[in-house]
Design an enzyme around this catalytic site. Structure first.
Site, PDB file in Angstrom:
ATOM      1  N   THR A 116       0.819  -1.205   0.000  1.00 30.54           N
ATOM      2  CA  THR A 116       0.000   0.000   0.000  1.00 30.54           C
ATOM      3  C   THR A 116       0.861   1.267   0.000  1.00 30.54           C
ATOM      4  OG1 THR A 116      -0.115  -0.361   2.358  1.00 30.54           O
ATOM      5  CG2 THR A 116      -2.103  -0.859   1.107  1.00 30.54           C
ATOM      6  N   VAL A 131       9.324  -1.640  -3.406  1.00 27.96           N
ATOM      7  CA  VAL A 131      10.675  -1.853  -2.883  1.00 27.96           C
ATOM      8  C   VAL A 131      11.570  -2.439  -3.973  1.00 27.96           C
ATOM      9  CG1 VAL A 131      12.077  -2.935  -1.091  1.00 27.96           C
ATOM     10  CG2 VAL A 131       9.736  -2.261  -0.569  1.00 27.96           C
ATOM     11  N   ASP A 178       3.125  -3.688  14.559  1.00 26.72           N
ATOM     12  CA  ASP A 178       2.786  -4.537  13.411  1.00 26.72           C
ATOM     13  C   ASP A 178       3.801  -5.672  13.271  1.00 26.72           C
ATOM     14  OD1 ASP A 178       1.302  -5.471  11.304  1.00 26.72           O
ATOM     15  OD2 ASP A 178       2.097  -4.044   9.842  1.00 26.72           O
TER      16      ASP A 178
END
Lengths: 307, 406
Positions: free
Chosen positions: B48, B52, B171
């Site tokens: 989102t 990379v 997370d």
């Protein structure tokens, strides 16, 4: 980092040499004198404070935005940039970093309101957002800023400082953001200097300086409270045993000279405040932004009968 | 007289028009191009936040590899005007710029180009999701206790550093735990991480949903407004169990967010937890009745705590390992073990002791991270190295983020 100031970017990259800051002011000082430049900057700090107050930010958010603003101007002249765009972007970024994000539109709206009398604010969302990149780059992506409030609270607890004295010291810290001490000294040293001002510097002298000072209320409001409003608590400050405090400072394992330097810098702010009139700022800005003209003599609006 | 004065003042208000063109040109001209500093080797993944890429420094003496995270300038599908860098990018930059630890992924530098932020990280060849996947397919082959213990210890070591610095990760999950080719754990993706020292607002106000559902602590599932760093420890407990069994321990189904204002009650996820740990009681968790979703607990069937008997069927036999797992999966966040305490747990004193190279003595050769040259955005500027192709395991955990924008 957050637990350890000594390894933070604030400590390792952003405690600056005075020469560097002086270098950045050189260009501006060709157009206005140092007092005028200081007052122009004070006016922008006031704007940041005012917007913070209107949008109900905590003091820490205002303080971070002001530090970003100051850091930006250690690398740029005010003349070659637009401080109002810089200020707006600093506020926007500080809100995000301090975890109280604001819609960019609110900040722009408030800027327009605050600058209605000074050329307005002619930037839309995309301009501020675009400028955020430049600001991030100028800040070298070091965004976490330490503030002396936390240190003050800790020291106050340790000293069992009365609530009223803590309040006064807190207001002194608010005022310290109108000076450049946050660029040169570690936050705990600034916190100590604030305590030094209320406890050791004679309370009367402190009040004297402020009664004439006009104070931060006029300098743009902000969330800063004028120290004079708490003069009663300063008087209580005399209740603190000054001799004990002098001893307490002497026993600290810190550079007392440095605390005195900070103290002097903050106290000298109050003397500049004495003859600060917000109404002078537009003319000062105009002098600063003047198109270069060799025939024009260096103009200081204060000498031009603006008083 | 007064009018005249006012006119004069009015005149002073007209400042020369300010455009910052000159300033911007000056800054733009001295900005270094990414292509002048790095060779892009290929595309790794997207999410989102953006994309990379794998890269290598152009500096001759620098043989290190890097992962360049390019943040999307705009939210996908939203044509709206650009409103500045995201809160997530802000946090990640601010925190990574300050944090320096062996077990936290290192940020080399941040670059601006193409109206996008590019964060240059040290490269990590593997992550726990990929390693777990490799051990599960085509047939299940458990990891050695040494490897599991080394991963766990290093993960705790990185998180203890975060917590000591008042940073909550929020997370933690296998996909975010990176591992270098030398078997060193690097906690990554600090996009949801934040400082928790005297927050200006309750944490809940900032982000309504944190932590991917399978790793989400019970206090979060019960709607706690003032959660603590203990939520990270719960997630580590889940990861520990998953490293041993190669299966998520609490594989619940997420109740979908129906509108952004309310957070749905995650009944299924809680049921999966209760099935193994038993129902939480006032004895186990004295303040449970203060949790906003507490009334909902009445509808659950009563189940016993079967963690220990379950653990006995797992390939790792250490009783201390089971004690540590139970301490991390403690219902009451106040009783849950801290990262610092966990590092000193007797489990780590037992043989096999954890090591700095989690792969030491490991007979399996892990495949390298797959990179492709398909991406049109940042083209590979150097030949893509030959890699053993990894079968692309479709796993939505790679891209899913626990986020509902406030």
């Amino acid at each position: 980092m957050a637990a350890n100031f000594w390894t933070s970017s604030h400590c390792t990259h952003w405690i600056l040499d005075r020469r560097r800051v002086a270098e950045a002011m050189k260009e501006d000082l060709e157009y206005v004198n140092i007092d005028t430049l200081t007052k122009i900057k004070m006016w922008y700090y006031g704007i940041i404070g005012k917007i913070g107050k209107r949008l109900q930010f905590r003091q820490q958010v205002v303080a971070t935005a002001i530090v970003y603003f100051k850091r930006f101007y250690t690398k740029n002249s005010m003349r070659s940039t637009d401080p109002s765009l810089v200020a707006a972007t600093c506020i926007y970024l500080a809100c995000k970093i301090e975890e109280c994000p604001q819609h960019i539109k609110h900040i722009i709206q408030e800027m327009k309101h605050a600058l209605a009398n000074l050329g307005g604010f002619d930037y839309d969302t995309s301009k501020v957002a675009e400028f955020e990149f430049y600001l991030l780059e100028e800040l070298e992506f070091y965004l976490i800023v330490y503030h002396p409030y936390r240190d003050l609270t800790l020291i106050a607890k340790d000293l069992k400082l009365e609530e009223s004295n803590l309040q006064t010291a807190w207001f002194v810290l608010n005022d310290s953001y109108r000076t450049d001490v946050c660029l040169f000294y570690a936050p705990h040293m600034i916190a100590l200097a604030a305590l030094y001002i209320i406890c050791v510097v004679h309370a009367e002298q402190y009040n004297d300086n402020n009664n004439n000072g006009g104070g931060s209320g006029r300098a743009g409001g902000g969330s800063q409270n004028n120290p004079t409003t708490s003069s009663s608590s300063s008087n209580e400050g005399q209740g603190i045993n000054n001799r004990n405090m002098v001893q307490w400072f002497a026993d600290l394992n810190v550079d007392i000279e440095e605390i005195i330097e900070i103290t002097q810098e903050i106290l000298s702010l109050y003397s500049i405040w004495k003859d600060y009139e917000e109404e002078q700022v537009p003319a000062m800005m105009q002098a600063l932004k003047m198109e270069f003209d060799e025939n024009y003599e260096l103009m200081d609006p204060q000498l031009e009968g603006m008083q | 007289m007064e009018e005249q004065e006012e006119e004069e003042v009015q005149e002073h208000f007209d400042l020369p028009p300010m455009n910052m063109t000159e300033y911007k040109q000056k800054r733009d001209s001295c900005r270094q191009k990414i292509a002048s500093k790095y060779d892009i080797l290929g595309f790794i993944s997207s999410g989102t936040y953006g994309r990379v890429y794998k890269a290598k420094s152009k500096i001759k003496d620098d043989n290190k590899e890097y992962a360049i995270k390019k943040f999307k300038p705009d939210k996908e599908g939203e044509a709206a005007t650009y409103i500045g860098i995201s809160q997530s990018a802000c946090r990640e930059i601010a925190l990574c710029r300050e944090l320096h630890h062996e077990n936290i992924v290192g940020l080399e530098e941040v670059l601006l180009e193409d109206k996008s932020i590019h964060m240059v990280f040290e490269y990590a060849e593997h992550d726990l999701l990929q390693i777990i996947g490799f051990h599960s397919h085509p047939e299940r082959k458990f990891m050695s206790e040494y490897t599991v213990k080394s991963f766990l210890w290093q993960l705790l070591n990185g998180v203890a550093y975060l917590h000591a610095n008042w940073v909550m990760h929020r997370d933690l999950k296998p996909a975010n735990i990176l591992v270098t080719a030398n078997g060193v754990v690097k906690v990554g993706d600090l996009g949801l991480a934040r400082l928790f020292y005297k927050p200006l607002q309750p944490l809940f106000n900032g982000d309504k949903v944190v932590v991917t559902i399978w790793y989400r602590a019970p206090e979060l599932l019960l709607g706690s407004r003032h959660y603590t760093k203990a939520i990270d420890i719960w997630a580590i407990g889940c990861i520990f169990a998953e490293l041993i069994t190669l299966r998520p321990i609490f594989k619940g189904e997420e109740a979908k967010v129906e509108n952004k204002k309310t957070v749905p009650f995650q009944k299924n996820q809680l049921q999966k937890i209760f099935d193994i740990l038993g129902n939480p009681t006032k004895e186990r968790w004295p303040t449970i009745d203060q949790q906003p979703e507490y009334p909902n607990l009445a509808s659950f069937r009563q189940t016993p705590n079967v963690l220990r008997s379950l653990y006995q069927q797992w390939p790792i036999k250490s009783e201390q390992g089971c004690n540590l797992l139970a301490a991390m999966l403690e219902y009451d966040p106040l009783k849950r073990i801290t990262a610092e305490e966990a590092l000193n747990h007797p489990y780590f004193q037992e043989d096999p002791k954890p090591g700095l190279d989690s792969f030491a003595g490991q007979p399996v050769e892990f495949p390298l991270r797959r990179i492709t040259n398909e991406d049109k955005d940042m083209r590979a500027t150097a030949n893509v190295q030959k890699t053993h192709p990894v079968p692309a395991v479709k796993d939505d955990r790679l891209t899913k983020r626990p986020r509902v924008d406030a």
